[in-house]
Design a protein around this motif. Structure first.
Motif, short mmCIF file in Angstrom:
data_model
loop_
_atom_site.label_atom_id
_atom_site.label_comp_id
_atom_site.label_asym_id
_atom_site.label_seq_id
_atom_site.Cartn_x
_atom_site.Cartn_y
_atom_site.Cartn_z
N PRO A 86 -0.47 1.46 3.10
CA PRO A 86 0.07 1.19 4.44
C PRO A 86 -1.01 0.79 5.43
O PRO A 86 -2.09 1.37 5.47
CB PRO A 86 0.71 2.54 4.83
N ASN A 87 -0.70 -0.25 6.21
CA ASN A 87 -1.57 -0.75 7.29
C ASN A 87 -2.90 -1.32 6.79
O ASN A 87 -3.83 -1.48 7.59
CB ASN A 87 -1.84 0.35 8.33
N HIS A 88 -3.00 -1.61 5.50
CA HIS A 88 -4.21 -2.26 4.96
C HIS A 88 -3.97 -3.77 4.99
O HIS A 88 -3.09 -4.28 4.29
CB HIS A 88 -4.47 -1.78 3.53
N THR A 89 -4.74 -4.49 5.78
CA THR A 89 -4.43 -5.90 6.04
C THR A 89 -4.52 -6.77 4.78
O THR A 89 -3.89 -7.84 4.74
CB THR A 89 -5.38 -6.48 7.10
N ASP A 90 -5.28 -6.36 3.78
CA ASP A 90 -5.39 -7.16 2.56
C ASP A 90 -4.38 -6.77 1.50
O ASP A 90 -4.18 -7.51 0.54
CB ASP A 90 -6.80 -7.03 1.97
N LYS A 91 -3.74 -5.59 1.66
CA LYS A 91 -2.87 -5.09 0.61
C LYS A 91 -1.45 -4.78 1.07
O LYS A 91 -0.53 -4.73 0.24
CB LYS A 91 -3.49 -3.82 -0.01
N ASP A 92 -1.25 -4.56 2.34
CA ASP A 92 0.07 -4.25 2.88
C ASP A 92 0.68 -5.53 3.43
O ASP A 92 0.21 -6.07 4.43
CB ASP A 92 -0.04 -3.19 3.99
N PRO A 93 1.76 -6.06 2.79
CA PRO A 93 2.35 -7.31 3.29
C PRO A 93 2.94 -7.20 4.68
O PRO A 93 3.13 -8.22 5.35
CB PRO A 93 3.44 -7.60 2.25
N ASP A 94 3.21 -5.98 5.15
CA ASP A 94 3.79 -5.82 6.48
C ASP A 94 2.78 -6.05 7.60
O ASP A 94 3.17 -6.21 8.77
CB ASP A 94 4.38 -4.41 6.63
N VAL A 95 1.48 -6.05 7.28
CA VAL A 95 0.46 -6.34 8.29
C VAL A 95 -0.42 -7.51 7.87
O VAL A 95 -1.53 -7.67 8.35
CB VAL A 95 -0.41 -5.09 8.62
#
Length: 348
Positions: A129-138
């Motif tokens: 969650p909230n990881h810009t490289d791994k979470d597609p929502d961010v």
């Protein structure tokens, strides 16, 4: 919040050992046990209310007053999305196959969005969650979540990034359409293995628009579909957005374990039973992320256990009101676009 590797005052949970005592306590309380009968009743009630809404649409007929019924239909559609979400997390029964059918019937047939696409996207969000490289929502898109993502944006993209806090809620009204478009793109890329999903989505489109155009005039049908999807997108987005936006964003060098990763990137929303119902229980976002297979109805019972445990181990636990949570998220979006606004002001 800025990207961070580790917060002062917290203990890294790199091997998951800090989570194990909490997991044992939750299991001992019976909160991970399935509530299949309760789900069957809830799904049945939602189906019945949705059917009654369509009967009301037929009764009102070709009148512009029918647009008022887009509101309850939008709310009930969002509740159908909650059940599809729960099926993806295996919360309802002990059968994966039955979960897939529940998910596809709610997602593909009722909503017209791909259950497989949602699962792929949502599970990656839960993992990081909230990881810009791994979470597609961010990930970088129409909206940006870090100043690094915003850097160098020009033209329409630059305008969107400079003003994203102001247009966030208007953009949510387009989310219902975005879910359909993203689903179709996903399924067309995998059409050999997702034929059932494609068939159910086609059935959704045929049934939905046939009903509208038979019951209403063409203009009323189109306006009703537009309003229904806008309400659905706004409602669904308003439920999921406050859980993470403006919270910590871990970087590549973070050594967070499961407990830290899920608690520090999530926030809960206070508000009582009315808030619980409108947000489907997902206002207990911290508990949901710690225990994604926990039935949604059990999250509120897990909340005091989790909060007490976090206080015991010295881990920040954020629970706030709905309005304040939106302010936090919008403040973060506004801050991300600050440098672009300053550049624009300087050039003028």
């Amino acid at each position: 919040m800025t990207t961070t590797a580790h917060l002062p005052g917290t203990t890294p949970d790199t091997r998951g050992s800090g989570f194990a005592p909490l997991l044992r306590e939750i299991k001992a309380a019976g909160l991970l046990e399935r509530r299949t009968a309760a789900y069957a009743i809830s799904i049945g009630v939602n189906v019945a209310l949705t059917a009654l809404t369509w009967i009301a649409i037929a009764a009102v007929g070709s009148s512009w007053w029918v647009l008022l019924l887009a509101l309850p239909l939008g709310i009930l559609t969002t509740r159908a999305a909650f059940f599809g979400h729960d099926a993806g997390h295996q919360q309802i029964t002990n059968s994966r196959r039955l979960h897939d059918w529940i998910g596809m019937l709610h997602g593909n047939f009722v909503l017209g969005m791909s259950y497989a696409w949602w699962n792929d996207k949502h599970n990656r969000h839960h993992a990081n969650p909230n990881h810009t490289d791994k979470d597609p929502d961010v990930g970088e898109g129409i909206l940006v979540w870090t100043q690094q993502q915003a850097e160098g944006r020009k033209g329409l993209e630059g305008w969107l990034s400079r003003n994203q806090a102001r247009i966030f809620f208007p953009l949510l009204t387009l989310e219902g359409f975005n879910l359909k478009v993203s689903s179709i793109r996903f399924l067309l890329q995998r059409r050999r293995t997702e034929q059932v999903e494609i068939g159910l989505m086609v059935a959704h489109l045929v049934c939905y628009f046939t009903a509208l155009f038979v019951l209403l005039s063409p203009a009323q049908a189109l306006v009703f579909a537009l309003l229904h999807h806008m309400i659905f997108g706004l409602h669904l987005g308003s439920v999921f957005a406050p859980g993470h936006k403006g919270m910590e964003m871990p970087g590549e060098d973070s050594d967070w374990g499961h407990l830290e990763k899920q608690v520090l990137t999530s926030r809960n929303i206070n508000g009582g039973l009315a808030t619980d119902w409108m947000m489907g229980g997902l206002n207990y976002q911290i508990e949901h992320h710690l225990f994604p297979s926990m039935p949604r109805a059990n999250l509120r019972f897990a909340q005091p256990i989790v909060q007490q445990y976090c206080e015991k181990v010295g881990l920040p636990y954020l629970s706030t009101g709905l309005i304040h949570s939106y302010r936090m998220g919008l403040r973060h979006l506004h801050e991300v676009g600050r440098e672009l606004r300053e550049e624009k002001a300087f050039t003028h």
